[in-house]
Every structure is written in C-alpha cells, then in structure tokens.
Design a protein around this motif. Structure first.
Motif, short mmCIF file in Angstrom:
data_model
loop_
_atom_site.label_atom_id
_atom_site.label_comp_id
_atom_site.label_asym_id
_atom_site.label_seq_id
_atom_site.Cartn_x
_atom_site.Cartn_y
_atom_site.Cartn_z
N VAL A 116 0.86 -1.18 0.00
CA VAL A 116 0.00 0.00 0.00
C VAL A 116 0.89 1.22 0.00
O VAL A 116 1.77 1.36 0.87
CB VAL A 116 -0.93 0.01 1.24
CG1 VAL A 116 -1.75 1.28 1.30
CG2 VAL A 116 -1.82 -1.23 1.25
N ARG A 117 0.69 2.08 -0.99
CA ARG A 117 1.48 3.32 -1.05
C ARG A 117 1.30 4.10 0.25
O ARG A 117 0.22 4.11 0.83
CB ARG A 117 1.02 4.18 -2.23
CG ARG A 117 1.41 3.65 -3.58
CD ARG A 117 0.88 4.56 -4.68
NE ARG A 117 1.33 5.94 -4.50
CZ ARG A 117 2.41 6.48 -5.08
NH1 ARG A 117 3.15 5.74 -5.88
NH2 ARG A 117 2.73 7.73 -4.87
N SER A 118 2.37 4.75 0.69
CA SER A 118 2.32 5.50 1.94
C SER A 118 1.31 6.65 1.88
O SER A 118 0.84 7.10 2.93
CB SER A 118 3.71 6.03 2.30
OG SER A 118 4.17 6.90 1.29
N ASP A 119 0.95 7.10 0.68
CA ASP A 119 -0.04 8.18 0.56
C ASP A 119 -1.47 7.64 0.40
O ASP A 119 -2.39 8.39 0.14
CB ASP A 119 0.31 9.12 -0.59
CG ASP A 119 0.41 8.43 -1.94
OD1 ASP A 119 0.27 7.19 -2.00
OD2 ASP A 119 0.62 9.13 -2.94
N GLN A 120 -1.65 6.32 0.59
CA GLN A 120 -2.98 5.73 0.48
C GLN A 120 -3.28 4.84 1.68
O GLN A 120 -3.85 3.75 1.55
CB GLN A 120 -3.11 4.94 -0.82
CG GLN A 120 -3.08 5.83 -2.04
CD GLN A 120 -3.59 5.11 -3.26
OE1 GLN A 120 -3.24 3.97 -3.51
NE2 GLN A 120 -4.41 5.79 -4.01
N GLU A 121 -2.93 5.33 2.85
CA GLU A 121 -3.11 4.54 4.07
C GLU A 121 -4.57 4.17 4.33
O GLU A 121 -4.84 3.23 5.07
CB GLU A 121 -2.51 5.26 5.27
CG GLU A 121 -0.99 5.26 5.24
CD GLU A 121 -0.37 5.79 6.51
OE1 GLU A 121 -1.07 5.87 7.54
OE2 GLU A 121 0.82 6.12 6.47
N GLN A 122 -5.52 4.88 3.72
CA GLN A 122 -6.93 4.54 3.90
C GLN A 122 -7.24 3.13 3.40
O GLN A 122 -8.21 2.51 3.82
CB GLN A 122 -7.85 5.57 3.21
CG GLN A 122 -7.88 5.49 1.70
CD GLN A 122 -6.74 6.21 0.98
OE1 GLN A 122 -5.79 6.68 1.61
NE2 GLN A 122 -6.84 6.30 -0.34
N LEU A 124 -5.48 0.50 4.07
CA LEU A 124 -5.08 -0.51 5.06
C LEU A 124 -6.30 -1.20 5.67
O LEU A 124 -6.31 -2.43 5.83
CB LEU A 124 -4.21 0.12 6.14
CG LEU A 124 -2.86 0.68 5.67
CD1 LEU A 124 -2.16 1.38 6.82
CD2 LEU A 124 -1.99 -0.41 5.07
N ASP A 125 -7.32 -0.42 6.00
CA ASP A 125 -8.53 -1.01 6.60
C ASP A 125 -9.28 -1.88 5.59
O ASP A 125 -9.87 -2.90 5.97
CB ASP A 125 -9.46 0.09 7.12
CG ASP A 125 -8.92 0.77 8.36
OD1 ASP A 125 -8.07 0.17 9.06
OD2 ASP A 125 -9.33 1.91 8.63
N ILE A 134 -0.49 -5.77 8.61
CA ILE A 134 0.75 -5.04 8.31
C ILE A 134 1.93 -5.91 8.72
O ILE A 134 1.94 -6.49 9.81
CB ILE A 134 0.77 -3.68 9.02
CG1 ILE A 134 -0.34 -2.79 8.45
CG2 ILE A 134 2.13 -3.01 8.87
CD1 ILE A 134 -0.52 -1.48 9.19
N ILE A 151 3.75 0.31 2.49
CA ILE A 151 3.44 -0.52 3.65
C ILE A 151 3.09 -1.91 3.12
O ILE A 151 2.19 -2.06 2.29
CB ILE A 151 2.26 0.07 4.43
CG1 ILE A 151 2.62 1.49 4.90
CG2 ILE A 151 1.87 -0.83 5.59
CD1 ILE A 151 1.42 2.33 5.28
#
Length: 159
Positions: A116-122, A124-125, A134, A151
C-alpha cells in the motif's frame, strides 16, 4: 447488475494495461508506475503469475494480477488491483480480492502479500477486512526507490 470475473490470458495484456492506467488516473499519485503500465509488462506478469478481469454487464470494469515471489514460490504478491472510476462505489474490488483469495487457496499458496502506497493509508482497513495484516519486517520487492517505502501487508492462507 451482472458481474463476471474471468481469468486473464496473455491476449488480455492490452486491456489490462488500459484498465490499470484508467483506474490509476486521478486516484493514485502521478509518480506511480501504474500510470505508465505497458502491455508487454502485463503479458510478462500473466505468464509468470496470473490475473483476473472483472466485467460488469459485459463491460471491462477492473482487474488484478499476482506474481509468485522469486524466492518463495508459495507466496504471491498482489499487483495493480483497480476499478475504473465509472464503477467505483459498488464494492467491485471486493469481488476481485475474493476471487484472488479463492484462486490462491485452490493453488495451495501459503501466503498473499500486497503493498500500500504511503499516501494511500486509507486502504489498510480495506485489506485488513480480508485478513491482511501489516508486516513491517517485509520489504516490497518492486518498490520505487524514488518514493517512500510502501506498507507491506500479508495474509497467511495456511497455519
């Protein structure tokens, strides 16, 4: 709404490249290599791993690919899942992810990984809802050295 998820063939390389670029447009940072997806790369990925194309009412709406790790053949990396903008909000990516998980189970794959790109943490859920966790000890094998590290998440398929 009629949905069909079919396994991709090398003949789908151009279509999947177009779906990836279309899915990434105005959604993922311009520096992402997904914006420059080429049929040659897609064809190579499909030959080494596999992919699915999702059709909604017989119209291609999204895709996903996977590749076995070079060092661990019972681990697949999930790549380039995306849904075209006109079809977002219908939970279609859920169908792609479920199909991929079932395909991996049928192939006796032990683990799935994704980044997951660090600018797309949304996201993760979203992936956590499918059992991904993770995994800070893992590095993404295709990380762009010019970008912050993504991530990495994993889902074990075997105990």
């Amino acid at each position: 709404m009629d949905l069909l998820i079919r396994e991709a063939t090398v003949d789908d390389a151009e279509l999947i490249a177009e779906l990836t670029r279309g899915s990434w447009a105005n959604k993922v940072a311009p520096s992402s290599s997904g914006h420059r997806e080429e049929p040659k790369r897609v064809a190579e990925d499909l030959q080494r791993g596999g992919g699915f194309v999702l059709l909604r009412d017989d119209v291609p709406a999204g895709s996903v690919r996977w590749l076995p790790l070079d060092t661990e053949l019972d681990v697949w990396e999930i790549l380039r899942m995306g849904i075209l903008p006109d079809y977002r909000g219908e939970r279609l990516s859920q169908h792609l992810m479920e199909a991929l998980i079932h395909r991996a189970l049928a192939a006796d794959i032990g683990e799935l990984r994704l980044a997951v790109r660090s600018d797309q943490e949304q996201l993760l859920d979203v992936y956590a809802a499918f059992g991904f966790e993770i995994a800070p000890e893992l590095e993404y094998t295709r990380a762009n050295p010019m970008e912050p590290s993504p991530i990495v998440m994993r889902r074990w398929l075997r105990n």
